[in-house]
Design a protein around this motif. Structure first.
Motif, PDB file in Angstrom:
ATOM      1  N   LEU A 180       0.831  -1.208   0.000  1.00 46.06           N
ATOM      2  CA  LEU A 180       0.000   0.000   0.000  1.00 46.06           C
ATOM      3  C   LEU A 180       0.861   1.251   0.000  1.00 46.06           C
ATOM      4  O   LEU A 180       0.616   2.192  -0.752  1.00 46.06           O
ATOM      5  N   GLY A 181       1.872   1.266   0.862  1.00 46.25           N
ATOM      6  CA  GLY A 181       2.737   2.430   0.928  1.00 46.25           C
ATOM      7  C   GLY A 181       3.572   2.623  -0.324  1.00 46.25           C
ATOM      8  O   GLY A 181       3.772   3.750  -0.778  1.00 46.25           O
ATOM      9  N   PHE A 182       4.039   1.546  -0.894  1.00 44.07           N
ATOM     10  CA  PHE A 182       4.927   1.648  -2.052  1.00 44.07           C
ATOM     11  C   PHE A 182       4.169   2.004  -3.322  1.00 44.07           C
ATOM     12  O   PHE A 182       4.614   2.830  -4.109  1.00 44.07           O
ATOM     13  N   TYR A 183       3.020   1.389  -3.527  1.00 43.50           N
ATOM     14  CA  TYR A 183       2.316   1.588  -4.788  1.00 43.50           C
ATOM     15  C   TYR A 183       1.230   2.659  -4.738  1.00 43.50           C
ATOM     16  O   TYR A 183       1.081   3.434  -5.674  1.00 43.50           O
ATOM     17  N   LEU A 184       0.470   2.726  -3.661  1.00 43.84           N
ATOM     18  CA  LEU A 184      -0.657   3.668  -3.626  1.00 43.84           C
ATOM     19  C   LEU A 184      -0.294   5.022  -3.021  1.00 43.84           C
ATOM     20  O   LEU A 184      -0.746   6.058  -3.491  1.00 43.84           O
ATOM     21  N   PHE A 185       0.492   5.011  -1.966  1.00 39.63           N
ATOM     22  CA  PHE A 185       0.741   6.244  -1.231  1.00 39.63           C
ATOM     23  C   PHE A 185       2.156   6.772  -1.440  1.00 39.63           C
ATOM     24  O   PHE A 185       2.649   7.581  -0.648  1.00 39.63           O
ATOM     25  N   ARG A 186       2.828   6.347  -2.472  1.00 38.39           N
ATOM     26  CA  ARG A 186       4.209   6.744  -2.697  1.00 38.39           C
ATOM     27  C   ARG A 186       4.338   8.252  -2.923  1.00 38.39           C
ATOM     28  O   ARG A 186       5.220   8.902  -2.361  1.00 38.39           O
ATOM     29  N   SER A 187       3.461   8.817  -3.726  1.00 37.24           N
ATOM     30  CA  SER A 187       3.568  10.256  -4.005  1.00 37.24           C
ATOM     31  C   SER A 187       3.298  11.082  -2.749  1.00 37.24           C
ATOM     32  O   SER A 187       3.952  12.101  -2.530  1.00 37.24           O
ATOM     33  N   ALA A 188       2.364  10.641  -1.929  1.00 35.72           N
ATOM     34  CA  ALA A 188       2.096  11.368  -0.685  1.00 35.72           C
ATOM     35  C   ALA A 188       3.270  11.269   0.271  1.00 35.72           C
ATOM     36  O   ALA A 188       3.599  12.236   0.957  1.00 35.72           O
ATOM     37  N   LEU A 189       3.911  10.123   0.303  1.00 33.50           N
ATOM     38  CA  LEU A 189       5.071   9.960   1.183  1.00 33.50           C
ATOM     39  C   LEU A 189       6.270  10.748   0.684  1.00 33.50           C
ATOM     40  O   LEU A 189       7.068  11.243   1.489  1.00 33.50           O
ATOM     41  N   GLU A 190       6.421  10.889  -0.628  1.00 31.69           N
ATOM     42  CA  GLU A 190       7.538  11.657  -1.157  1.00 31.69           C
ATOM     43  C   GLU A 190       7.401  13.143  -0.862  1.00 31.69           C
ATOM     44  O   GLU A 190       8.396  13.851  -0.703  1.00 31.69           O
ATOM     45  N   THR A 191       6.168  13.643  -0.780  1.00 24.43           N
ATOM     46  CA  THR A 191       5.989  15.054  -0.447  1.00 24.43           C
ATOM     47  C   THR A 191       6.320  15.340   1.007  1.00 24.43           C
ATOM     48  O   THR A 191       6.660  16.459   1.346  1.00 24.43           O
ATOM     49  N   LEU A 192       6.241  14.342   1.866  1.00 26.92           N
ATOM     50  CA  LEU A 192       6.554  14.529   3.284  1.00 26.92           C
ATOM     51  C   LEU A 192       8.055  14.557   3.527  1.00 26.92           C
ATOM     52  O   LEU A 192       8.506  15.115   4.523  1.00 26.92           O
ATOM     53  N   THR A 193       8.831  13.952   2.652  1.00 29.38           N
ATOM     54  CA  THR A 193      10.279  13.889   2.889  1.00 29.38           C
ATOM     55  C   THR A 193      11.011  14.978   2.161  1.00 29.38           C
ATOM     56  O   THR A 193      10.581  15.616   1.293  1.00 29.38           O
TER      57      THR A 193
END
Length: 108
Positions: free
Chosen positions: A95-108
């Motif tokens: 889920l984190g790698f495929y679906l929420f990757r773009s959201a996680l990249e904006t946090l870092t």
């Protein structure tokens, strides 16, 4: 903030619909109880499914582990909890790698 409320509402509606589907099919809480009939593996499989869903929905692992040990004893309960933890971790990673990757990249 609105996304968090929408997510919580979606999780609640999803769980309620899953409960209604189980209830409509005649699957009650007694389906999770272990039986003496070893030729019927549905009880541990249903517990693996329910435990995995619970851990994916961020329910703490400790209550799930305690319930698993109380229902199935330590040998089978340990094996079931390892299967539940592995499947939930795999699903959460995907889920984190495929679906929420773009959201996680904006946090870092």
């Amino acid at each position: 903030m609105a996304n968090s409320i929408k997510f919580k509402l979606a999780v609640g509606v999803g769980l309620a619909s899953l409960m209604l589907i189980f209830w409509n099919k005649g699957i009650g809480i007694e389906a999770f109880y272990p039986s003496d009939d070893l030729s019927n593996p549905t009880s541990p499989l249903l517990f693996i499914l329910a435990g995995t869903i619970a851990l994916v929905l961020l329910v703490p692992k400790t209550p799930v582990s305690i319930l698993c040990g109380a229902l199935y004893g330590w040998p089978l309960g340990t094996a079931l909890m390892m299967a539940i933890a592995l499947s939930a971790a795999t699903i959460n990673y995907c889920l984190g790698f495929y679906l929420f990757r773009s959201a996680l990249e904006t946090l870092t």
